[in-house]
Scaffold this motif. Structure first.
Motif, PDB file in Angstrom:
ATOM      1  N   GLU A   1     -18.085 -19.633  16.366  1.00  0.00           N
ATOM      2  CA  GLU A   1     -18.542 -20.182  15.091  1.00  0.00           C
ATOM      3  C   GLU A   1     -18.222 -19.198  13.954  1.00  0.00           C
ATOM      4  O   GLU A   1     -17.831 -19.603  12.855  1.00  0.00           O
ATOM      5  CB  GLU A   1     -20.041 -20.467  15.148  1.00  0.00           C
ATOM      6  CG  GLU A   1     -20.566 -21.176  13.933  1.00  0.00           C
ATOM      7  CD  GLU A   1     -22.048 -21.500  14.022  1.00  0.00           C
ATOM      8  OE1 GLU A   1     -22.632 -21.709  12.952  1.00  0.00           O
ATOM      9  OE2 GLU A   1     -22.612 -21.531  15.137  1.00  0.00           O
TER      10      GLU A   1
ATOM     11  N   ASP B   1     -14.579 -19.480  13.201  1.00  0.00           N
ATOM     12  CA  ASP B   1     -14.370 -20.706  12.436  1.00  0.00           C
ATOM     13  C   ASP B   1     -14.729 -20.492  10.963  1.00  0.00           C
ATOM     14  O   ASP B   1     -13.996 -20.931  10.069  1.00  0.00           O
ATOM     15  CB  ASP B   1     -15.196 -21.845  13.040  1.00  0.00           C
ATOM     16  CG  ASP B   1     -14.948 -23.173  12.354  1.00  0.00           C
ATOM     17  OD1 ASP B   1     -13.786 -23.609  12.297  1.00  0.00           O
ATOM     18  OD2 ASP B   1     -15.930 -23.768  11.866  1.00  0.00           O
TER      19      ASP B   1
ATOM     20  N   GLU C   1     -12.002 -18.492   9.341  1.00  0.00           N
ATOM     21  CA  GLU C   1     -10.816 -19.324   9.116  1.00  0.00           C
ATOM     22  C   GLU C   1     -10.997 -20.184   7.872  1.00  0.00           C
ATOM     23  O   GLU C   1     -10.070 -20.327   7.065  1.00  0.00           O
ATOM     24  CB  GLU C   1     -10.530 -20.190  10.332  1.00  0.00           C
ATOM     25  CG  GLU C   1      -9.995 -19.416  11.511  1.00  0.00           C
ATOM     26  CD  GLU C   1      -9.744 -20.265  12.737  1.00  0.00           C
ATOM     27  OE1 GLU C   1      -8.901 -19.842  13.551  1.00  0.00           O
ATOM     28  OE2 GLU C   1     -10.371 -21.337  12.899  1.00  0.00           O
TER      29      GLU C   1
ATOM     30  N   THR D   1      -5.461 -19.678  10.086  1.00  0.00           N
ATOM     31  CA  THR D   1      -5.888 -19.752  11.480  1.00  0.00           C
ATOM     32  C   THR D   1      -5.870 -18.351  12.065  1.00  0.00           C
ATOM     33  O   THR D   1      -4.933 -17.591  11.831  1.00  0.00           O
ATOM     34  CB  THR D   1      -4.933 -20.657  12.281  1.00  0.00           C
ATOM     35  OG1 THR D   1      -4.959 -21.965  11.693  1.00  0.00           O
ATOM     36  CG2 THR D   1      -5.340 -20.748  13.738  1.00  0.00           C
TER      37      THR D   1
END
Length: 76
Positions: free
Chosen positions: A38, A41, A44, A50
């Motif tokens: 998480e 993420d 990102e 990415t």
């Protein structure tokens, strides 16, 4: 960095005050294995790129300074 600090506080409700830029987030258990993906993420989304987990090390995530340098340096 404010969004990252807010996320860390959300995940650690007992955490009071600011998080030092050089505090070891893993040793302090502010990020654990359950939250790691998480956290990636979130990085990102904030960086707009990415993160290839094959190209990073755990040290890249260890402190807020490291996170800033490795993932957010090019962000406005």
């Amino acid at each position: 960095m404010d969004r990252i600090a807010a996320w860390l506080h959300e995940k650690n409700p007992g955490l009071d005050g600011p998080i030092a830029a050089d505090e070891d987030l893993i040793e302090a258990r502010l990020i654990d294995s359950m939250d790691f993906l998480e956290f990636v993420d979130l990085l990102e989304k904030l960086s707009g790129t990415t993160i290839d987990l094959q190209e990073v090390t755990i040290d890249d995530f260890r402190t807020l300074d490291n996170v800033q340098k490795r993932f957010l340096a090019a962000c406005p």
